[in-house]
Design a protein around this motif. Structure first.
Motif, PDB file in Angstrom:
ATOM      1  N   LEU A   1      20.373  47.132  84.920  1.00  0.00           N
ATOM      2  CA  LEU A   1      21.697  47.233  85.470  1.00  0.00           C
ATOM      3  C   LEU A   1      22.343  48.500  85.118  1.00  0.00           C
ATOM      4  N   GLY A   2      22.062  48.538  83.523  1.00  0.00           N
ATOM      5  CA  GLY A   2      22.773  49.661  83.096  1.00  0.00           C
ATOM      6  C   GLY A   2      22.374  50.985  83.343  1.00  0.00           C
ATOM      7  N   SER A   3      21.042  51.062  83.672  1.00  0.00           N
ATOM      8  CA  SER A   3      20.290  52.224  84.351  1.00  0.00           C
ATOM      9  C   SER A   3      20.883  52.715  85.414  1.00  0.00           C
ATOM     10  N   VAL A   4      21.422  52.105  86.282  1.00  0.00           N
ATOM     11  CA  VAL A   4      21.774  52.270  87.629  1.00  0.00           C
ATOM     12  C   VAL A   4      23.441  52.414  87.668  1.00  0.00           C
ATOM     13  N   ALA A   5      23.999  52.151  86.771  1.00  0.00           N
ATOM     14  CA  ALA A   5      25.441  52.151  86.622  1.00  0.00           C
ATOM     15  C   ALA A   5      26.178  53.452  87.015  1.00  0.00           C
ATOM     16  N   GLU A   6      25.269  54.548  86.604  1.00  0.00           N
ATOM     17  CA  GLU A   6      26.184  55.922  87.136  1.00  0.00           C
ATOM     18  C   GLU A   6      26.200  56.291  88.612  1.00  0.00           C
ATOM     19  N   ALA A   7      25.133  55.599  89.237  1.00  0.00           N
ATOM     20  CA  ALA A   7      24.984  55.596  90.447  1.00  0.00           C
ATOM     21  C   ALA A   7      25.868  54.841  91.578  1.00  0.00           C
ATOM     22  N   VAL A   8      26.283  53.564  91.102  1.00  0.00           N
ATOM     23  CA  VAL A   8      27.001  52.652  91.681  1.00  0.00           C
ATOM     24  C   VAL A   8      28.334  52.947  92.072  1.00  0.00           C
ATOM     25  N   ASP A   9      28.661  52.669  93.313  1.00  0.00           N
ATOM     26  CA  ASP A   9      29.911  53.279  93.850  1.00  0.00           C
ATOM     27  C   ASP A   9      30.792  52.193  93.445  1.00  0.00           C
ATOM     28  N   PRO A  10      31.945  52.210  92.374  1.00  0.00           N
ATOM     29  CA  PRO A  10      32.934  51.019  92.188  1.00  0.00           C
ATOM     30  C   PRO A  10      33.569  50.328  93.167  1.00  0.00           C
TER      31      PRO A  10
ATOM     32  N   VAL B   1       8.567  44.657  83.657  1.00  0.00           N
ATOM     33  CA  VAL B   1       7.521  44.337  82.657  1.00  0.00           C
ATOM     34  C   VAL B   1       7.157  45.400  81.408  1.00  0.00           C
ATOM     35  N   LYS B   2       7.097  46.544  81.839  1.00  0.00           N
ATOM     36  CA  LYS B   2       6.816  47.718  80.935  1.00  0.00           C
ATOM     37  C   LYS B   2       7.942  47.919  80.086  1.00  0.00           C
ATOM     38  N   VAL B   3       8.989  47.549  80.474  1.00  0.00           N
ATOM     39  CA  VAL B   3      10.203  48.157  79.718  1.00  0.00           C
ATOM     40  C   VAL B   3      10.497  47.157  78.575  1.00  0.00           C
ATOM     41  N   GLN B   4      10.043  45.984  78.567  1.00  0.00           N
ATOM     42  CA  GLN B   4      10.194  44.867  77.692  1.00  0.00           C
ATOM     43  C   GLN B   4       9.762  45.165  76.179  1.00  0.00           C
ATOM     44  N   TYR B   5      10.755  44.595  75.253  1.00  0.00           N
ATOM     45  CA  TYR B   5      10.107  44.852  73.938  1.00  0.00           C
ATOM     46  C   TYR B   5       9.013  44.071  73.757  1.00  0.00           C
ATOM     47  N   PRO B   6       8.175  44.205  72.824  1.00  0.00           N
ATOM     48  CA  PRO B   6       7.245  43.451  72.355  1.00  0.00           C
ATOM     49  C   PRO B   6       7.767  42.308  71.567  1.00  0.00           C
TER      50      PRO B   6
ATOM     51  N   THR C   1      25.744  48.191  78.502  1.00  0.00           N
ATOM     52  CA  THR C   1      25.693  48.144  80.034  1.00  0.00           C
ATOM     53  C   THR C   1      27.068  47.829  80.558  1.00  0.00           C
ATOM     54  N   ILE C   2      27.694  46.880  79.767  1.00  0.00           N
ATOM     55  CA  ILE C   2      29.219  46.642  79.874  1.00  0.00           C
ATOM     56  C   ILE C   2      30.127  48.002  79.957  1.00  0.00           C
ATOM     57  N   GLY C   3      29.663  48.974  78.888  1.00  0.00           N
ATOM     58  CA  GLY C   3      30.377  50.091  78.785  1.00  0.00           C
ATOM     59  C   GLY C   3      30.039  51.196  80.069  1.00  0.00           C
ATOM     60  N   SER C   4      28.972  50.890  80.477  1.00  0.00           N
ATOM     61  CA  SER C   4      28.319  51.804  81.539  1.00  0.00           C
ATOM     62  C   SER C   4      29.082  51.410  82.892  1.00  0.00           C
ATOM     63  N   TYR C   5      29.705  50.302  82.959  1.00  0.00           N
ATOM     64  CA  TYR C   5      30.378  49.811  84.277  1.00  0.00           C
ATOM     65  C   TYR C   5      31.668  49.877  84.047  1.00  0.00           C
ATOM     66  N   ALA C   6      32.435  50.716  83.033  1.00  0.00           N
ATOM     67  CA  ALA C   6      33.573  50.568  82.602  1.00  0.00           C
ATOM     68  C   ALA C   6      34.651  51.107  83.947  1.00  0.00           C
TER      69      ALA C   6
ATOM     70  N   ILE D   1      11.839  54.980  81.634  1.00  0.00           N
ATOM     71  CA  ILE D   1      11.757  54.099  82.781  1.00  0.00           C
ATOM     72  C   ILE D   1      13.055  53.876  83.297  1.00  0.00           C
ATOM     73  N   SER D   2      14.222  54.076  82.497  1.00  0.00           N
ATOM     74  CA  SER D   2      15.553  54.124  82.820  1.00  0.00           C
ATOM     75  C   SER D   2      15.803  55.268  84.037  1.00  0.00           C
ATOM     76  N   ASP D   3      15.468  56.311  83.897  1.00  0.00           N
ATOM     77  CA  ASP D   3      15.658  57.286  84.917  1.00  0.00           C
ATOM     78  C   ASP D   3      15.016  57.059  86.087  1.00  0.00           C
ATOM     79  N   THR D   4      13.715  56.384  85.890  1.00  0.00           N
ATOM     80  CA  THR D   4      12.757  55.950  87.159  1.00  0.00           C
ATOM     81  C   THR D   4      13.494  54.820  88.009  1.00  0.00           C
ATOM     82  N   VAL D   5      14.037  54.103  87.130  1.00  0.00           N
ATOM     83  CA  VAL D   5      14.753  53.107  88.082  1.00  0.00           C
ATOM     84  C   VAL D   5      16.227  53.564  88.901  1.00  0.00           C
TER      85      VAL D   5
END
Length: 952
Positions: free
Chosen positions: A457-466, A383-388, A498-503, A411-415
């Protein structure tokens, strides 16, 4: 202007009220303050009839003299000075407040200089003096406020005063002894019966002593009184500030039992927090959030240890964490409607870090306990991350939008932290939530909700094992993207990001490419999201070239169309050319050339047109962009690219297959030659051309050979006309690359001699105006000495000139230039056995170098370069010990050399250490040189030298 009271008053008036001479007035007043006369005029400026500004300057001058020029006070005047300070403080008891505070600080500084030798028991004496005094025209309340002000600034002055370590320990002991008098006084004043202003001042005084170092266990009663003050609206802010300092004190985690006893008081503020949220009182929310987060962050270990047992402490810490959740969930958009939820992010990182760092068994328990917390946190942050709403966002100014962007990044880092706790549960939750949102009807579907899920989803891309099984949810997510509403650029941009993050993940799951390639290509035609689209395409193409074979035609067609439309910015066009290189590299060479012929012909034609125009700013910008587009194409277009996991020398591709980059550059050489001739004086154009050559060399490696002679000749001619650092940098790579090739030795020598001759001529025109060129040239020489020493043996190589330029480089003011010069000279000395002629140069000119080194050590060069000078002495010690001994003793015997400050014994001791048995010990030589340079500068043993040594 004489230092009279009248002139000082006039200057103070000018400083405050005449901006035209404010700077001059400030400089003059600064000089006045450090004058010995300040001891006299300070008291006169404190006359009751003077203006508050003049009185403040007098009090400030008095403080400055006491704090910085204490040595000017004769010991027999200490008592008189103290009495006068007390008298002036008493006379200003009723104000002005700023003058009173400054005088109190001056008295505090006096105390720090005189306890305990001259003024034993300073703290109890100050308290008794004001408790027994009947100050004229002052009420008991005013007297009490003056006493509290002195006691407040005393520990603060201790924290900022520049005292030696020994003195600081002595003074700290005296102040700690004074606590037994201060704390009872504060305890008696911090109660509802005291006047509000006294209560408030007592709270501030307690805060100062807490920061000084009052143990939380020694002031439990006072802390309870502070908690009571929180309920008083006029004392709320001050009380919260005190509590923050109490719990933030570095020593507080040592007393977990005491903190546990205080937790119910902290939790008692939840009622205040909920009321503030309902009434939208953001100031109260921020204050309580500060306190709650401070308690939670500072006692994170307590939050874990307390959940190991089922008791009231466990429930208390869980309630505390729930309060942090409530502070995170404060309604409204940051930073428009609320400005406190950004304080919580550090805590969520600390908590998960402590959980993951615990022993395996305990970590498992902690995960179970706090698992629901992180699930709840995820829903709050969605909720907090949403644009107004659009109208709200458009009304935000640039600064507010930037703060909101930072907030979303936090927020992205916290996710990401939450993902380390929840793993596949987080991915499943995001997929489920996104699918639910996407099922809403068009009139109820809010793009902000969709964007929030995709952003996470883009925020956690770096930690996701492909390749992990848990990533099955991502396949379902990417299958939803074609159904995404494309009516908002922010949503599209986040999706492309996000697509780029999951390359990398996409490279292992190419089956989802049909879902994302159309989105990327569509985005390239939208100028508002073109940056995200081109970045996504570059990431996907770089990670999975082979997987893009079925899409090559569509991608190249889209790129050709968008380039022809000229709607993209320069950086997007440059990025697209990098994408082209990655995409076409998987094709046969003949197909590559056919594709590039269609794509590049318009670009090269435009470049030729620009080259034919008269030089101008716009023409230069156009040429640079076109060159950079080609550069990035050459950096990614490689049909012999290294296989993943192979050695750096292992390259694939059929033997004899020509690299497309080679064919293109051969065609471009005439145009590039024209550009370099016409724009030889423009550093931006020359840097762009050299960068193109460097990228070409990096791609082609040995295949660069057919270009070697032509390009070497071109850059040699260009450098001879106008020396540019990018030319030297490229020449360094080229010479090292082909140092072992017999066919190119003559060309290498010609290039090297051309650069040397031109650079050495700078000694005649002034090296100080070309320090960047000298630095780059020295780096070139040092590198060649290591990897291509044979080139220094070529005919007409002016070794003496190179040595002399290196010595000049050591005297230049720029530390990077000095470092490069010392590096070359060190290599010159070390490898003198392998390079004929260098030994004679060192034998006949070494004393000049040693003199330069000693001058630098003596103070002519900054301390930051002394380590590099030590490297030269070390090299001479190893290779020319007898000569160095003679040169050092001869030079050091000169009077006043290398500085007036060291004694003859210190100079001889320095030489003895340099030439000792440990002369080849690098650490010892550097320590010796550092110590001697401090002696030469008069800094040896000073606190300044100790403080700055770690910064150098």
């Amino acid at each position: 202007m004489d230092l009279t009271v009248e002139n000082i008053e006039r200057a103070v008036g000018q400083f405050y009220y005449d901006t035209s001479v404010q700077r001059e007035a400030h400089q003059w007043l600064t000089v006045a303050q450090i004058s010995p006369l300040a001891w006299t005029f300070s008291w006169e400026l404190l006359h009751p009839q003077k203006s508050p500004e003049v009185q403040f300057f007098g009090a400030s001058s008095l403080y400055l003299k006491i704090s910085k020029f204490w040595h000017e006070v004769p010991p027999d005047q200490y008592g008189t000075l103290r009495s006068k300070l007390f008298e002036r403080i008493a006379s200003f008891a009723t104000g002005p407040k700023m003058v009173l505070t400054r005088l109190c600080v001056a008295l505090s500084s006096f105390a720090l200089h005189t306890v305990p030798e001259t003024w034993p028991g300073a703290v109890p004496e100050i308290i008794s003096t004001f408790q027994q005094s009947n100050l004229p025209n002052c009420s008991p309340t005013q007297v009490c406020l003056v006493l509290l002000e002195i006691l407040r600034v005393l520990p603060e002055e201790f924290g900022t005063a520049h005292l030696t370590q020994h003195r600081k320990g002595v003074v700290r002991h005296e102040l700690q002894k004074g606590l037994e008098h201060v704390l009872p006084l504060l305890r008696s004043l911090m109660n509802p019966a005291s006047p509000p202003e006294v209560y408030n001042q007592a709270l501030q005084c307690f805060s100062s002593w807490v920061q000084f170092g009052v143990s939380i266990i020694d002031c439990m009663g006072l802390i309870e009184q502070v908690f009571q003050a929180v309920n008083n609206e006029s004392l709320f802010e001050t009380a919260i500030e005190v509590l923050v300092h109490v719990f933030a004190h570095p020593e507080s985690p040592r007393y977990p039992n005491t903190v546990n006893k205080l937790l119910p008081d902290v939790l008692g503020m939840n009622t205040l927090l909920q009321r503030a949220i309902q009434e939208h009182d953001m100031d109260v929310c921020q204050s309580i959030t500060r306190l709650v987060v401070t308690v939670a962050e500072m006692h994170s270990k307590l939050l874990l240890e307390s959940v190991e047992k089922e008791d009231e402490h466990k429930q208390n810490v869980l309630n505390l964490v729930n309060m942090v959740l409530a502070c995170t969930a404060v309604p409204g958009t940051y930073p428009i409607d609320e400005h406190s939820s950004d304080l919580v992010f550090g805590f969520w990182y600390i908590l998960q870090d402590e959980i993951l760092a615990a022993d395996t068994d305990k970590s498992h328990l902690y995960r179970q306990v706090y698992f629901p917390t992180y699930v709840a946190l995820l829903q709050i942050l969605l909720v907090k991350v949403q644009y107004p709403a659009e109208d709200v966002y458009s009304s935000m100014n640039a600064e507010e939008k930037e703060h909101f962007r930072w907030y979303r990044q936090d927020i992205s880092d916290t996710v990401m932290y939450a993902y380390s706790m929840l793993r596949e549960v987080l991915l499943a939750s995001l997929y489920s939530g996104l699918a639910t949102v996407m099922q809403k009807s068009a009139d109820k579907l809010q793009w902000q909700e969709v964007e929030a899920y995709i952003f996470f989803l883009g925020s956690v891309a770096e930690a996701v094992d492909p390749v992990e099984e848990e990533d099955q949810y991502l396949g379902h997510v990417f299958s939803l993207l074609p159904q995404m509403p494309c009516n908002n650029t922010k949503l599209i941009s986040t999706t492309l990001y996000t697509i780029g993050s999951y390359a990398e993940w996409i490279n292992h799951h190419p089956q989802i490419l049909p879902n994302i390639i159309p989105l990327i290509l569509q985005g390239m035609n939208n100028t508002e999201v073109a940056m995200s689209a081109t970045m996504a395409l570059k990431d996907v193409a770089q990670e999975g070239q082979e997987n893009l074979r079925p899409f090559v035609h569509d991608i190249l067609t889209a790129i050709q169309t968008v380039l022809a439309s000229k709607v993209l910015k320069s950086r997007e066009c440059i990025r697209l050319m990098s994408c082209v290189g990655y995409v076409v590299s998987v094709l046969p060479v003949n197909e590559i050339m056919q594709c590039l012929n269609v794509l590049l012909t318009p670009q090269i034609q435009e470049l030729q047109e620009l080259v034919g125009q008269e030089p101008s700013v716009s023409t230069r910008a156009g040429i640079v962009v076109k060159i950079e587009m080609l550069t990035w194409l050459f950096s990614s277009l490689d049909v012999k690219r290294e296989k993943e996991g192979t050695t750096t020398t292992s390259r694939i591709g059929a033997v004899g297959v020509q690299q497309p980059v080679l064919l293109i550059v051969q065609q471009l050489l005439p145009i590039l030659h024209t550009i370099m001739t016409k724009w030889v004086a423009d550093p931006n154009v020359i840097e762009a051309v050299c960068d193109l050559f460097k990228k070409t060399l990096r791609t082609l490696m040995d295949d660069f050979a057919p270009l070697h002679t032509d390009i070497s000749t071109m850059i040699a001619q260009m450098y001879n006309t106008v020396p540019h650092t990018p030319v030297i940098e490229f020449a360094k790579q080229l010479l090292v690359m082909f140092s072992k090739e017999d066919n190119f030795q003559s060309t290498n020598r010609a290039l090297f001699l051309s650069i040397c001759t031109k650079t050495l001529s700078l000694m005649e025109t002034g090296a100080r105006e070309q320090t960047d060129v000298i630095e780059c040239f020295m780096v070139l020489l040092a590198q060649l000495m290591k990897k291509y020493e044979a080139i220094f043996t070529c005919e007409n190589c002016n070794l003496l000139g190179l040595f002399q330029l290196g010595v000049i480089g050591c005297s230049l003011p720029e530390s990077h230039t000095v470092k490069a010069s010392c590096s070359f000279l060190t290599e010159f000395i070390t490898r003198s056995e392998q390079v004929p002629g260098t030994k004679d140069i060192i034998a006949s000119n070494g004393h000049v170098l040693v003199e330069r080194v000693l001058r630098a050590v003596g103070g002519e060069s900054p301390r930051s370069v002394i380590d590099y000078m030590a490297d030269i002495l070390l090299a001479l010690n190893k290779n020319y010990f007898a000569d160095l001994s003679k040169w050092l003793r001869c030079l050091i015997d000169q009077d006043g050399f290398p500085s007036e400050k060291p004694t003859e014994e210190q100079k001889k001791h320095f030489v003895k250490l340099v030439l000792s048995k440990e002369r080849v010990n690098k650490r010892r030589i550097k320590e010796t040189v550092k110590e001697f340079t401090l002696i030469c500068r008069g800094l040896f043993g000073t606190e300044y030298a100790a403080q700055t040594s770690s910064l150098i």
